[in-house]
Design a protein around this motif. Structure first.
Motif, PDB file in Angstrom:
ATOM      1  N   VAL A  76       0.839  -1.205   0.000  1.00 15.98           N
ATOM      2  CA  VAL A  76       0.000   0.000   0.000  1.00 15.98           C
ATOM      3  C   VAL A  76       0.874   1.255   0.000  1.00 15.98           C
ATOM      4  N   ALA A  77       1.974   1.233   0.748  1.00 15.33           N
ATOM      5  CA  ALA A  77       2.884   2.383   0.740  1.00 15.33           C
ATOM      6  C   ALA A  77       3.454   2.616  -0.657  1.00 15.33           C
ATOM      7  N   TYR A  78       3.778   1.537  -1.359  1.00 13.90           N
ATOM      8  CA  TYR A  78       4.289   1.685  -2.720  1.00 13.90           C
ATOM      9  C   TYR A  78       3.207   2.206  -3.672  1.00 13.90           C
ATOM     10  N   LEU A  79       1.983   1.722  -3.483  1.00 13.50           N
ATOM     11  CA  LEU A  79       0.895   2.229  -4.330  1.00 13.50           C
ATOM     12  C   LEU A  79       0.780   3.741  -4.200  1.00 13.50           C
ATOM     13  N   ARG A  80       0.860   4.252  -2.977  1.00  9.36           N
ATOM     14  CA  ARG A  80       0.769   5.697  -2.773  1.00  9.36           C
ATOM     15  C   ARG A  80       1.922   6.411  -3.477  1.00  9.36           C
ATOM     16  N   ALA A  81       3.137   5.850  -3.341  1.00  7.67           N
ATOM     17  CA  ALA A  81       4.299   6.495  -3.955  1.00  7.67           C
ATOM     18  C   ALA A  81       4.202   6.455  -5.474  1.00  7.67           C
ATOM     19  N   PHE A 120      -2.710  -5.591   9.517  1.00  8.61           N
ATOM     20  CA  PHE A 120      -2.425  -4.563   8.514  1.00  8.61           C
ATOM     21  C   PHE A 120      -3.047  -3.233   8.925  1.00  8.61           C
ATOM     22  N   THR A 121      -4.296  -3.249   9.349  1.00  4.94           N
ATOM     23  CA  THR A 121      -4.947  -1.999   9.750  1.00  4.94           C
ATOM     24  C   THR A 121      -4.281  -1.411  11.004  1.00  4.94           C
ATOM     25  N   GLY A 126       0.606   4.741  11.333  1.00  8.16           N
ATOM     26  CA  GLY A 126       1.239   5.677  10.409  1.00  8.16           C
ATOM     27  C   GLY A 126       1.791   5.042   9.157  1.00  8.16           C
ATOM     28  N   GLY A 127       1.577   3.743   8.972  1.00  7.90           N
ATOM     29  CA  GLY A 127       2.080   3.051   7.797  1.00  7.90           C
ATOM     30  C   GLY A 127       3.311   2.222   8.106  1.00  7.90           C
ATOM     31  N   PHE A 128       3.808   1.524   7.089  1.00  3.11           N
ATOM     32  CA  PHE A 128       4.873   0.549   7.294  1.00  3.11           C
ATOM     33  C   PHE A 128       6.123   1.184   7.909  1.00  3.11           C
ATOM     34  N   SER A 133       8.912   2.654  15.004  1.00  5.07           N
ATOM     35  CA  SER A 133       8.403   2.673  16.379  1.00  5.07           C
ATOM     36  C   SER A 133       8.672   1.373  17.128  1.00  5.07           C
ATOM     37  N   GLY A 134       9.033   0.321  16.394  1.00 10.84           N
ATOM     38  CA  GLY A 134       9.252  -0.979  17.016  1.00 10.84           C
ATOM     39  C   GLY A 134       8.026  -1.856  17.051  1.00 10.84           C
ATOM     40  N   LEU A 135       6.895  -1.359  16.529  1.00 12.18           N
ATOM     41  CA  LEU A 135       5.661  -2.146  16.546  1.00 12.18           C
ATOM     42  C   LEU A 135       5.830  -3.461  15.805  1.00 12.18           C
TER      43      LEU A 135
END
Length: 606
Positions: A244-249, A402-403, A409-411, A417-419
């Motif tokens: 999804v991050a790549y789709l936005r970019a 994923f959500t 804040g995204g990948f 953040s360490g999540l």
């Protein structure tokens, strides 16, 4: 004379199956084991048999038609993949990986692979493989319009992509050159900590969409999550979040939604848990179809998936067993509908694979394609109520994660953040405990080890990239114990050993003696056996009592006293019960790694 019916009803001679009747029969068995009582309600029986996956997805004992909703093959949400299409019976893409640093050796291996069953090439470039300036030599003689090439260059991706695009242009067949440039800045960041701008991947995608229509610029490498010990849902969630991050970019760089989807390929791990691996690939397509739907992409936008046999499951010890692991994993990839499959050579943990191991890896896929005919069946797992159910539940678990990443804040933000690391570490800790207790056995390592094995020698491979998420191996704790034993043998001329003190006739003690021998040998500890009175002559310092519960009650305390009197620093007992002089027990489900660590310490092995 009885005339047979025109239609044979296979179940006609059996009474109709009823779920409650099945539950009653199972309850009878569980009562004998103590897992259920007379008062246990029937509706709770199935829950007693269910076990959770590492994602919390319950694996039930029984699935029925009510658990399956397979849908139609080839249509959204693409859970049921269709292969082959009307034009080809070739099946999936057989993709061989190459990471040797010598361009001439890579060229020779690539041509051998393509001549003997491989249909595409995966090249690792940069510090972890082939020098970027050796790309032209490595691909000399390869017809780029016939054999797709996929790059994997890490932080050298822009440089490697330029070199490959130049070769594609020089071929005069740029419109027909297929494969991928392997741009994955987020995966690189997760694996190594190196930062490569996502915009670099978007620029490459725009060039491919404009000038190289059969090339994909972006690879979403989900295996980084798997290699860090993550679960299937962890891997899927991370892959979808990165996608999804790549789709936005890509859309920000000017590509339309459909073009952006067309520039992305996923790389996912498959392991020896064949049913969950099948479900994972089907769930990946379902998840990506949901993203496509939310993005307004055109119908027919299905995820393209490259399945790779798991690195985490591969072992250094008894590496021949890896052939079996990768065969099961490759089968799962084929049944799960992977578009491309890479089988890792059985000696991948030992160094650079040789021609024999690459041949076995190729032929594993050839056998599945040609002799097992997996590619001639549309969605072989379709209609399996078990697979359909866990596909759906795995997809839901991955979507929730994923959500969660998106809310963080995204990948990139979730990684910083360490999540992501925390969730992967928690999953690995659960899996690691199961491996230590041999609830997740590793053949040839934690079970049935061969202390006399002679490992094949291989040229060292370039060091794998590191610095980000950890890379784990399921066998690592047992293999570290074996390494200590090997070092001790090299220094002293003998392996550390324990004495199996057997009580009673051979038929009585054999089962527990065999169990104890198998456990201690998993740590590289040799075993010798005999009656307690022969302990002193064995030269061992640790003893294990092996017999039946009945004989333990009569003789365990006296035998332990005999062993301690002969100098035993510790006396274990194989099985149940507490007796004077016995220090601890080994039993099914015990922490084998902890037992072996303590024993090596007692034996003075550093």
């Amino acid at each position: 004379m009885t005339v047979p019916p025109e239609e044979l009803e296979l179940a006609a001679a059996f009474p109709p199956a009823e779920r409650d009747r099945w539950r009653e029969m199972v309850k009878g068995v569980l009562r004998k084991s103590g897992a259920a009582t007379e008062d246990t309600p029937l509706e709770e029986i199935e829950g007693l048999l269910a076990r959770p996956s590492y994602d919390g997805v319950p694996i039930a004992a029984l699935y029925t038609a009510g658990d399956g909703a397979p849908g139609r093959p080839g249509l959204a949400p693409y859970v049921r993949e269709v292969r082959p299409d009307a034009e080809s019976l070739a099946g999936w893409d057989v993709r061989q990986r190459h990471a040797a640093p010598d361009p001439a050796a890579v060229r020779e291996a690539v041509l051998a692979d393509l001549e003997n069953g491989a249909t595409s090439v995966w090249l690792v470039l940069g510090e972890a493989g082939l020098p970027v300036d050796g790309l032209a030599e490595a691909l000399r003689g390869v017809h780029l319009d016939l054999a797709p090439v996929v790059l994997d260059a890490g932080r050298r991706t822009p440089e490697a992509a330029e070199a490959f695009l130049a070769l594609a242009a020089e071929s005069g067949k740029a419109a027909r050159v297929a494969g991928g440039l392997g741009a994955d800045p987020l995966g690189l960041r997760a694996r190594t900590g190196d930062v490569l701008p996502v915009e670099a991947a978007a620029e490459l995608a725009a060039r491919c969409a404009r000038d190289f229509p059969r090339l994909r610029a972006v690879t979403v490498d989900g295996t980084v999550h798997h290699d860090a010990g993550g679960s299937d849902a962890d891997e899927l969630a991370g892959a979808v979040a990165a996608g999804v991050a790549y789709l936005r970019a890509l859309t920000d760089a000017g590509l339309n939604v459909d073009e952006a989807f067309g520039q992305i390929e996923f790389r996912l791990a498959v392991n020896a848990d064949q049913f969950l691996s099948i479900a994972k690939l089907r769930a990946a397509r379902r998840l990506w179809a949901r993203v496509a739907e939310a993005s307004g992409a055109a119908d027919g936008t299905a995820a393209r998936v490259h399945a790779v046999t798991s690195s985490a499951m591969m072992t250094r010890r008894d590496p021949w067993v890896n052939m079996l692991r990768t065969t099961v994993a490759a089968f799962a990839a084929g049944v799960g509908g992977a578009d491309a499959v890479t089988v890792q050579p059985f000696d991948a943990r030992l160094g650079l694979p040789d021609a024999f191991s690459r041949r076995i890896a190729r032929n594993t896929q050839t056998l599945l394609l040609e002799e097992s005919s997996l590619s001639r069946v549309a969605d072989p797992a379709g209609g399996s109520w078990y697979v359909e159910k866990i596909t759906e539940e795995l997809a839901r678990a991955a979507w929730d994660r994923f959500t969660e990443i998106e809310r963080a804040g995204g990948f990139a933000a979730a990684l910083d953040s360490g999540l992501i690391a925390e969730r992967l570490a928690a999953t690995w800790e659960r899996r690691r405990k199961d491996i230590a207790r041999r609830k997740a056995p590793l053949t040839g390592v934690s079970e049935f080890p061969n202390l006399a094995e002679k490992l094949p020698e291989r040229a060292p491979a370039p060091p794998a990239p590191s610095g980000g998420l950890p890379a784990v191996h399921y066998a690592q704790d047992f293999e570290a114990l074996r390494d200590r034993s090997d070092a001790h043998e090299a220094a002293t001329g003998a392996r550390p050993a324990v004495y199996l003190a057997t009580l009673g006739p051979i038929a009585v003690h054999t089962a527990r003696a065999s169990f104890a021998a198998n456990l201690f040998q998993a740590g590289g500890i040799a075993t010798v056996s005999g009656p307690p009175e022969d302990f002193a002559a064995s030269g061992a310092a640790v003893a294990v009592l092996c017999s039946s519960d009945t004989l333990y009650a009569e003789h365990a305390a006296d035998a332990a006293a005999t062993l301690k009197g002969a100098g035993a620093v510790k006396v274990w007992l194989a099985g149940k019960g507490s007796y004077d002089g016995v220090d601890d027990r080994v039993h099914a489900g015990c922490d084998a790694v902890a037992v072996l660590e303590a024993t090596l310490q007692d034996l003075g092995v550093s």
